[in-house]
Design an enzyme around this catalytic site. Structure first.
Site, short mmCIF file in Angstrom:
data_model
loop_
_atom_site.label_atom_id
_atom_site.label_comp_id
_atom_site.label_asym_id
_atom_site.label_seq_id
_atom_site.Cartn_x
_atom_site.Cartn_y
_atom_site.Cartn_z
CG ASP A 12 -6.27 -7.83 6.46
OD1 ASP A 12 -5.43 -7.48 5.95
OD2 ASP A 12 -7.00 -7.20 7.05
CD GLU B 141 -6.14 -3.39 1.70
OE1 GLU B 141 -6.52 -2.33 2.57
OE2 GLU B 141 -5.57 -4.42 2.54
CD GLU C 105 -2.51 -1.38 2.44
OE1 GLU C 105 -2.73 -0.32 3.42
OE2 GLU C 105 -2.95 -2.38 3.02
CD GLU D 43 -7.22 0.25 5.39
OE1 GLU D 43 -8.10 -0.35 5.85
OE2 GLU D 43 -6.10 -0.22 5.16
#
Length: 672
Positions: free
Chosen positions: A413, A462, A175, A468
Site C-alpha cells: 500500500d 486500487e 484516487e 472508503e
C-alpha cells in the site's frame, strides 16, 4: 507489380503508398494508412518534418494529425532528418484465454498491424482493432539509452468533451473524481492521471496505456486548444520521508532531466485509444490485456480468485460478541469463522498486525501463526497488508516471512508514484510474489497497465476513489459509481471494496428526492454508503475485481443475512459479459455469466428512472428462476429499503425495473 502488392495489402486492412519506403520519394509519399479488420477505423501516418497520426471512425474524423516522438540522448529524433527505411504489415486473428477471467473466458484478438522502420534505429508499430488503436516505439540500439522525453499528442476533431481525473501532482494515490469539461478548457498547467474519457464527433475515446515496464507512467495535460498531450514523471533523484508517516510516505523532492535509463533493445509501452460508438461498448474492451506482455508464470493453478472479508473499512467493529473487538486474535478468528460460514475465500489482516516500520515483528495482541492455522482449518486464506516502503527496506526477509507464515497473498500500500523506479518495484514484487505463490493486490497505486497479464498473481489493484472515501468525504457519489465502469474499469480490475450495509441517501441524491431529507453522515469509525442497499449489492456484479472485498463488518452481514448470503455467492470472474444499458454518469446495467448461472447488476445515479431487463440473452426454450433484489418503494428516503422477488422466467420475458435515486437492482438467474 506495385499495384498487386497494394491490392493485397488493402485486403489485410493496410494501404501503403507505393513510394513510401523510397529514400528518393517526395515528402507527400511518406503516408501510410492502416485500417481495422472491419474497416470502420482508419489510422493515417504522415512523416515529413515530424511523424503524425490521425484517426477516423465510421467516416468521422476523431483524432486530427497528432505528433509522436521519442527523444533519446545521443540519437536523432524522428523530426531530425530521419527517413523511413522499411514498413511491414501483418494481420493477426486469434483467440486468447486469459489466466484470470475478468470479463470473459475467451478474448478475440483480431487486428491489423503496421511496423515502420526509421533510419535512426527506431520503429513505430501501430495496431488497429475493431474497438481501438494502439501504438508503441521499438528501438534496436546497442547498450543502454537515456529517454529524455516522449511526445504523445491527442488532438481531437471538432469540439471534444472529457471526463478528466485531475491531479495535484505526480505524487498521488490516483484516487480522483472525474471532472467533466471541454477539452479546450483544460489548461496547459492542468495535470491528470490516466485513463481519461473523451467524446469527439460523437465517438468515445478512452486514452490509456499498457505494457508499462521499466519506464515512467503516462499522464495528461491540456494544450490550450482542443487537445491533450502526454507528460511523464521524471526519474527521482532525492526523496524525503514525511513525518509522522515515515513508514509509507516518501515524496520526491528532486527529479532528473530524463524519464528513464533503459535497454536500447526493447519495446516501449503501448499508447492505447479504446474506441466506441456508444458508451456501453467500452465495458467489454480488453485492449489493455491484449496488448500486454504474455504470462511469465508457468504454474497458475494456485491463483484463485475470490471474495475477501475486509477489516479496515468497518474499523474491526463487531458487536454481540463476548470479547473486545479490535486488531487482535479473537477478532480475526471471528472474521475467519464468518468467511467460512458464508463461503468467502479470504480474510485480510490490514494495517495494524505488525509494528509499523518492522515487517519482521508482530504486535502483542496478534498471534498471526494461530490466526493462519485457524484459517487453514476453516479453508480460508489469509492476505497480509504491508506498507510499500517497509517492504522495500526489508524485502527479501519480509517476502520469505509472508510465505513461511502461510499467507496466500499480500496487499502492498501507499506507493503513490509511477516513475520508472517505482514501476520497476511493482514488477519486482509481482515476480518475487509469484515465486512464493502469493497473490498481490496493489493499493495506493497507479491504474492497471498490463502487469496483470504478465504476472496473473497480480489479481487486483486500487487506483480508484472507492467506498472508503465515505469515511472522510462526500466524494463517492452514485454518479461517481456510474462513471467508473466506463473509464477506470476499462484499464483493468479495480478494488473499490463494495458491500456497505449501512446505507443512506447522500447529498447528490437530493436532486431526485426531498431536498430537506438528509441522512448521510461522514463517519470514520462507522461508515455508511451514499447509495441504496441494492446499489451496494449490485456493485459486486458490475465492478470487476477478481479479489473482491466485502467491506462491511461480519456482524452487520449476519444481521442482514439475506443480502449478505446473496453477495457471498456472486462470482469474481466471468465467462461472458453483456452490456444491457450504459450511459456514463447516469446508469450501467450488466449481465454476466458464470457457468450455467447469470448475474445482473445495475447501478443508478441520483435520478429515479426505469430500465428494461430484457432476458433474451438466456437460452431459448429453457426455464429459469430469477432472484431479484430491487429498491424498496421507500428507498428514496430510507436507502436500506429493498424488496426481494423470486419468479420463473424465460428468454422471452422483458421486465421493467424501477430504480430509486442512488439505487439499482441485482439478480441471480439459475436454470430450472
Amino acid at each position: 507489380m506495385k499495384f498487386m502488392q497494394l491490392k493485397k495489402a488493402c485486403l489485410h486492412g493496410l494501404v501503403i503508398s507505393a513510394t513510401a519506403v523510397s529514400a528518393l520519394a517526395p515528402a507527400w509519399a511518406n503516408t501510410l494508412t492502416l485500417n481495422s479488420p472491419d474497416n470502420k477505423i482508419e489510422v493515417k501516418l504522415e512523416h515529413a518534418q515530424t511523424l503524425k497520426y490521425s484517426v477516423n471512425v465510421a467516416g468521422k474524423s476523431v483524432i486530427l494529425p497528432s505528433m509522436i516522438d521519442l527523444k533519446l540522448a545521443g540519437y536523432k529524433n524522428l523530426s531530425e532528418q530521419v527517413r523511413i527505411t522499411d514498413s511491414q504489415s501483418d494481420t493477426v486473428n486469434q483467440w486468447l484465454t486469459p489466466e484470470v477471467k475478468v470479463k470473459s473466458a475467451k478474448i478475440h484478438d483480431h487486428y491489423n498491424q503496421l511496423t515502420v522502420t526509421f533510419s535512426n534505429g527506431y520503429k513505430v508499430q501501430f495496431r488497429a482493432f475493431d474497438n481501438g488503436v494502439a501504438y508503441r516505439f521499438i528501438t534496436d540500439l546497442d547498450n543502454k539509452v537515456t529517454v529524455l522525453d516522449e511526445i504523445a499528442q491527442f488532438n481531437f476533431a471538432k469540439q471534444a468533451d472529457v471526463y478528466l481525473p485531475e491531479e495535484e501532482g505526480f505524487y498521488s494515490h490516483n484516487e480522483r473524481s472525474y471532472i467533466y469539461q471541454k477539452v479546450a478548457d483544460v489548461a496547459a498547467t492542468t495535470l491528470a492521471s490516466t485513463p481519461a474519457f473523451v467524446e469527439s464527433n460523437q465517438i468515445k475515446v478512452l486514452v490509456t496505456e499498457t505494457d508499462l515496464h521499466d519506464y515512467a507512467g503516462m499522464w495528461l495535460k491540456g494544450t490550450g486548444s482542443n487537445g491533450l498531450v502526454a507528460t511523464f514523471p521524471a526519474y527521482p533523484l532525492e526523496k524525503q520521508a514525511l513525518k509522522p508517516w515515515v513508514d509509507r510516505n516518501e515524496p520526491i523532492t528532486k527529479r532528473a532531466d530524463y524519464l528513464a535509463r533503459t535497454q536500447g533493445k526493447r519495446n516501449y509501452p503501448w499508447r492505447v485509444l479504446a474506441i466506441a460508438q456508444n458508451d456501453g461498448e467500452l465495458i467489454t474492451n480488453q485492449l489493455t490485456y491484449q496488448l500486454a506482455a504474455e504470462n511469465k508464470v508457468q504454474d497458475i493453478s494456485w491463483i484463485k480468485p475470490g471474495k475477501v472479508a475486509w477489516d479496515w473499512f468497518n474499523a474491526n467493529n463487531l458487536y454481540g460478541v463476548d470479547f473486545k473487538a479490535g486488531v487482535n486474535t479473537q477478532t480475526y478468528k471471528y472474521y475467519i469463522d464468518f468467511a467460512a460460514e458464508y463461503g468467502i475465500e479470504y480474510v485480510i489482516l490490514d494495517e495494524g498486525w505488525y509494528p509499523l516500520g518492522d515487517l519482521m515483528g508482530t504486535v502483542p495482541e496478534m498471534d498471526v501463526p494461530a490466526i493462519i492455522a485457524h484459517a487453514n482449518e476453516k479453508g480460508v486464506g489469509i492476505i497480509l497488508w504491508t506498507s510499500w516502503l517497509t517492504l522495500r527496506d526489508q524485502f527479501d526477509q519480509a517476502m520469505d516471512r509472508f510465505a513461511e507464515l502461510g499467507a496466500v497473498g499480500i496487499k502492498p500500500d501507499f506507493f503513490q508514484r509511477d516513475d520508472q523506479q517505482m514501476v520497476n518495484f511493482y514488477w519486482k514484487i509481482a515476480d518475487e510474489a509469484a515465486k512464493r505463490k502469493l497473490l498481490v493486490d496493489y493499493h495506493g497505486s497507479y491504474k492497471p497497465a498490463g502487469l496483470r497479464r504478465t504476472y496473473p498473481n497480480v489479481i487486483s489493484r486500487e487506483g480508484v476513489k472507492g467506498l472508503e472515501w465515505n469515511k472522510w468525504s462526500e466524494d463517492s457519489t452514485p454518479e461517481h459509481n456510474t462513471i467508473l465502469p466506463f473509464i477506470r474499469m476499462v484499464a483493468g480490475p479495480m478494488d473499490y471494496t463494495p458491500g456497505a450495509m449501512s446505507n443512506a441517501q447522500g447529498p447528490a441524491a437530493y436532486k431526485g428526492v426531498d431536498a430537506d431529507h438528509k441522512d448521510f453522515t461522514v463517519r470514520f469509525e462507522r461508515p455508511m454508503s451514499q447509495t441504496t442497499r441494492v446499489h451496494q449489492m449490485a456493485m459486486l456484479t458490475v465492478f470487476e475485481s477478481p479479489l473482491q472485498m466485502m467491506a462491511d463488518t461480519p456482524t452487520n452481514y449476519r444481521r442482514e443475512h439475506e443480502c449478505a448470503a446473496f453477495m457471498a455467492k456472486v462470482p469474481t470472474v466471468w465467462d461472458q459479459t453483456k452490456v444491457l444499458h450504459g450511459k456514463i454518469g447516469d446508469y450501467i446495467s450488466l449481465a454476466r455469466q458464470h457457468g450455467d448461472t447469470w448475474f445482473v447488476g445495475t447501478l443508478n445515479d441520483e435520478y429515479a428512472r426505469e430500465l428494461a431487463l430484457d432476458l433474451s440473452f438466456l437460452d431459448k426454450g429453457q426455464k429459469y428462476q430469477i432472484e431479484i433484489f430491487q429498491d424498496g418503494i421507500n428507498a428514496a428516503r430510507w436507502a436500506e429499503d429493498y424488496k426481494k422477488i423470486v419468479k420463473t422466467v424465460t428468454a422471452n420475458d422483458k421486465l421493467v425495473m424501477k430504480l430509486a435515486p442512488s439505487g439499482g437492482y441485482t439478480a441471480r438467474i439459475s436454470k430450472l
